[in-house]
Motif scaffolding. Structure first.
Motif, mmCIF file in Angstrom:
data_model
loop_
_atom_site.group_PDB
_atom_site.id
_atom_site.type_symbol
_atom_site.label_atom_id
_atom_site.label_comp_id
_atom_site.label_asym_id
_atom_site.label_seq_id
_atom_site.Cartn_x
_atom_site.Cartn_y
_atom_site.Cartn_z
ATOM 1 N N GLN A 46 0.826 -1.208 0.000
ATOM 2 C CA GLN A 46 0.000 0.000 0.000
ATOM 3 C C GLN A 46 0.856 1.253 0.000
ATOM 4 O O GLN A 46 0.545 2.244 -0.675
ATOM 5 N N GLU A 49 2.193 1.947 -3.501
ATOM 6 C CA GLU A 49 1.158 2.491 -4.378
ATOM 7 C C GLU A 49 0.889 3.964 -4.062
ATOM 8 O O GLU A 49 0.754 4.792 -4.967
ATOM 9 N N MET A 50 0.820 4.295 -2.789
ATOM 10 C CA MET A 50 0.598 5.693 -2.405
ATOM 11 C C MET A 50 1.771 6.569 -2.825
ATOM 12 O O MET A 50 1.584 7.717 -3.250
ATOM 13 N N GLN A 51 2.991 6.031 -2.732
ATOM 14 C CA GLN A 51 4.160 6.808 -3.125
ATOM 15 C C GLN A 51 4.183 7.041 -4.632
ATOM 16 O O GLN A 51 4.566 8.126 -5.095
ATOM 17 N N ARG A 52 3.775 6.046 -5.406
ATOM 18 C CA ARG A 52 3.715 6.229 -6.857
ATOM 19 C C ARG A 52 2.709 7.304 -7.232
ATOM 20 O O ARG A 52 2.940 8.115 -8.147
ATOM 21 N N THR A 53 1.580 7.328 -6.534
ATOM 22 C CA THR A 53 0.583 8.373 -6.785
ATOM 23 C C THR A 53 1.152 9.748 -6.468
ATOM 24 O O THR A 53 0.959 10.712 -7.219
ATOM 25 N N LEU A 54 1.884 9.844 -5.350
ATOM 26 C CA LEU A 54 2.501 11.112 -4.964
ATOM 27 C C LEU A 54 3.550 11.554 -5.976
ATOM 28 O O LEU A 54 3.588 12.728 -6.383
ATOM 29 N N GLU A 55 4.391 10.634 -6.420
ATOM 30 C CA GLU A 55 5.426 10.984 -7.396
ATOM 31 C C GLU A 55 4.820 11.422 -8.725
ATOM 32 O O GLU A 55 5.342 12.341 -9.375
ATOM 33 N N ALA A 56 3.731 10.775 -9.131
ATOM 34 C CA ALA A 56 3.078 11.175 -10.380
ATOM 35 C C ALA A 56 2.535 12.601 -10.271
ATOM 36 O O ALA A 56 2.623 13.377 -11.228
ATOM 37 N N LYS A 57 2.013 12.951 -9.102
ATOM 38 C CA LYS A 57 1.489 14.301 -8.910
ATOM 39 C C LYS A 57 2.603 15.323 -8.898
ATOM 40 O O LYS A 57 2.507 16.396 -9.530
ATOM 41 N N GLN A 60 4.225 16.438 -12.268
ATOM 42 C CA GLN A 60 3.504 17.361 -13.149
ATOM 43 C C GLN A 60 3.987 18.806 -13.009
ATOM 44 O O GLN A 60 3.641 19.656 -13.821
ATOM 45 N N VAL A 119 -2.627 15.072 -2.479
ATOM 46 C CA VAL A 119 -2.692 13.609 -2.396
ATOM 47 C C VAL A 119 -3.064 13.239 -0.970
ATOM 48 O O VAL A 119 -2.276 13.478 -0.040
#
Length: 524
Positions: A46, A49-57, A60, A119
């Motif tokens: 988990q 997955e949360m870190q990947r979401t943060l890095e994607a944000k 940008q 996030v």
């Protein structure tokens, strides 16, 4: 002239007392370090997955070049962290590649924090990579300021720390204020019913052994591979270890009477059965299972429990921030008897360095005075030349004030160096005036001739020393933040020292030597 110089020195000392102070100026490392904290007990899957979401944000943001993250504990555990904590390193593009190259670094930091806070499920702390490590190594915390609450009961400490957190959020300049996460880790508590054990004739140690083997595991042997050996651990599969209903069905063997000796029967785990087999009883009949949030960590310092409230400071100096925060906390937070508060972070380093400077600065000034006395053989002349030191301090303080630079250890080093440079002009002038008097020239004529004759050497000495520090004072490259206060102090101090030496020192020399001459005439 002398009275005006004294008034100027007093005003500059008053100005210095109202200026802010900090340990060392904040270096612009170019990159960011984002400390992400999640709910304790978050699984590694988990958290990834949360870190990947943060890095994607964060990716940008147009000024961001690349991002990489350190999560959990490495094989060499020099920096152990749970999976719920991550160090995210944000590499920034060169300024020429920014959409707006003139954008301040603080504005980019606000943009990064705004993107991160969009996030959910995370708490953040934005620092710089080297700064974060140095804060942690030197002070034990990663932030600029830390308020440590010490005591015995975690509940009382957390309540006090929560009040301090609310107060710090209201102090101007405070950012990333957060309370150390000490609770929130799910903890399974198995409370054994002792009367029920007595009813069935069970021993509490036997029940605990079954629980230990099922959840924690127990060594049942060893396996050898060449000269290496590995322990064989027996325990339930992870799927069953995390299932409360399955744990409640764990069979506990009942004692069997045979020849008046209690013997335990060999049993097997029945995963689908909620009823105990013959000679066994389910664990759920003997114990109560409770899954509730418990302590996440218990930190200690000097053998005492502590809870830390941390904050970073932006837009003002650390000393004034801590001074205001200490005043508000003393007025608004009630600390119970047996509990106390201490301050850490860079402020702790500032206090430690200030204590050392209180020893180093007087020793340096005393050495300068001793050298002057050994050179001239006169306490009076040594003290006259030594007046160049406070005259130089006035220029350094005014220069810092004009450039809006707070006092720091770097500036203090500049003042120490300035003390040695400032007396050079006085040595040049006083030695020449004394030579003219020894050659038979009158006091007033010697002072006037010496001042005019040594005007050019004094100005050249000051200009050479000052111009040599101009590149440091105007530098913008890496490390310029530390060089700038030192160079500013030296330049301002040399200019003021030179000006006051040319005007004040001749007047002081005439005043003191005229008094001495009049005393000699009276004696004769």
């Amino acid at each position: 002239v002398a009275a005006a110089a004294v008034i100027l020195v007093m005003l500059c000392l008053l100005l210095a007392s109202r200026m802010g102070s900090e340990f060392i100026p904040r270096l612009d490392e170019g990159d960011f370090a984002l400390h992400a904290l999640r709910i304790p007990g978050t699984s590694l899957t988990q958290a990834v997955e949360m870190q990947r979401t943060l890095e994607a944000k964060l990716g940008q943001i147009p000024e961001v070049k690349e991002i990489f993250t350190k999560l959990g504990t490495a094989e060499i555990a020099t920096d152990p962290m749970p999976p719920s904590v991550a160090d995210c390193f944000i590499m920034i593009k060169p300024r020429k590649d920014w959409p707006n190259p003139d954008m301040p670094k603080s504005e980019l930091a606000d943009k990064v924090m705004a993107a991160a806070k969009s996030v959910p499920g995370n708490n953040y702390e934005l620092l710089q990579p080297i700064e974060m490590r140095f804060n942690e190594l030197i002070a034990g915390v990663r932030s600029d300021v830390a308020v440590k609450v010490f005591g015995d009961q975690m509940e009382v400490m957390e309540e006090t720390a929560g009040q301090i957190e609310d107060v710090l959020k209201q102090v101007p300049g405070a950012v990333d204020v957060k309370l150390e996460q000490t609770t929130g880790l799910p903890v399974l508590t198995i409370a054994i019913n002792r009367p029920m054990l007595a009813r069935y004739g069970l021993n509490i140690a036997d029940v605990q052994e079954v629980i230990e083997i099922a959840i924690g595991g127990k060594e049942a042997g060893q396996i050898f591979e060449g000269d290496r050996r590995f322990a064989i651990l027996v325990r339930l599969p992870e799927k069953l270890r995390t299932d409360l209903e399955a744990l409640k069905r764990l069979p506990i063997p009942l004692p069997q009477k045979a020849d008046n000796d209690a013997k335990l029967t060999r049993i097997a785990y029945q995963p689908k059965s909620s009823v105990a087999t013959a000679g066994t009883i389910p664990l759920g009949e003997l114990a109560e299972f409770t899954l509730a949030p418990g302590p996440n960590q218990i930190s200690r310092e000097n053998a005492k429990r502590r809870v830390v409230v941390t904050a970073n400071v932006r837009g003002r100096d650390i000393a004034s921030f801590v001074g205001e925060a200490q005043k508000r906390i003393a007025e608004e937070v009630t600390v119970q008897p047996g509990y106390w508060i201490s301050w850490g972070g860079q402020f702790e380093n500032l206090i430690s360095a200030s204590q050392r400077l209180k020893i180093v600065v007087p020793v340096a000034l005393l050495l300068i005075l001793i050298l002057l006395f050994s050179a001239f053989g006169s306490v009076k002349d040594a003290l006259l030349i030594f007046t160049g030191v406070p005259m130089a301090l006035t220029g350094g303080i005014i220069a810092l004030w004009l450039r809006d630079i707070p006092l720091s250890i770097s500036a203090a080093v500049g003042f120490i160096a300035l003390s040695g440079v400032a007396v050079l002009n006085g040595v040049v002038m006083i030695s020449f005036i004394r030579k003219l008097i020894e050659d038979g020239m009158g006091l007033d004529a010697a002072i006037l001739s010496g001042s005019l004759t040594r005007l050019r050497p004094v100005l050249m000495t000051a200009l050479v020393a000052s111009l040599g520090f101009v590149p440091m004072a105007l530098a913008t490259g890496p490390g310029a933040e530390v060089q700038r206060p030192l160079a500013t102090v030296v330049i301002g101090g040399i200019l003021s020292s030179t000006l006051l030496t040319l005007l004040v020192l001749p007047a002081l020399y005439r005043m003191f030597n005229r008094v001495v001459a009049s005393k000699k005439e009276v004696t004769v």
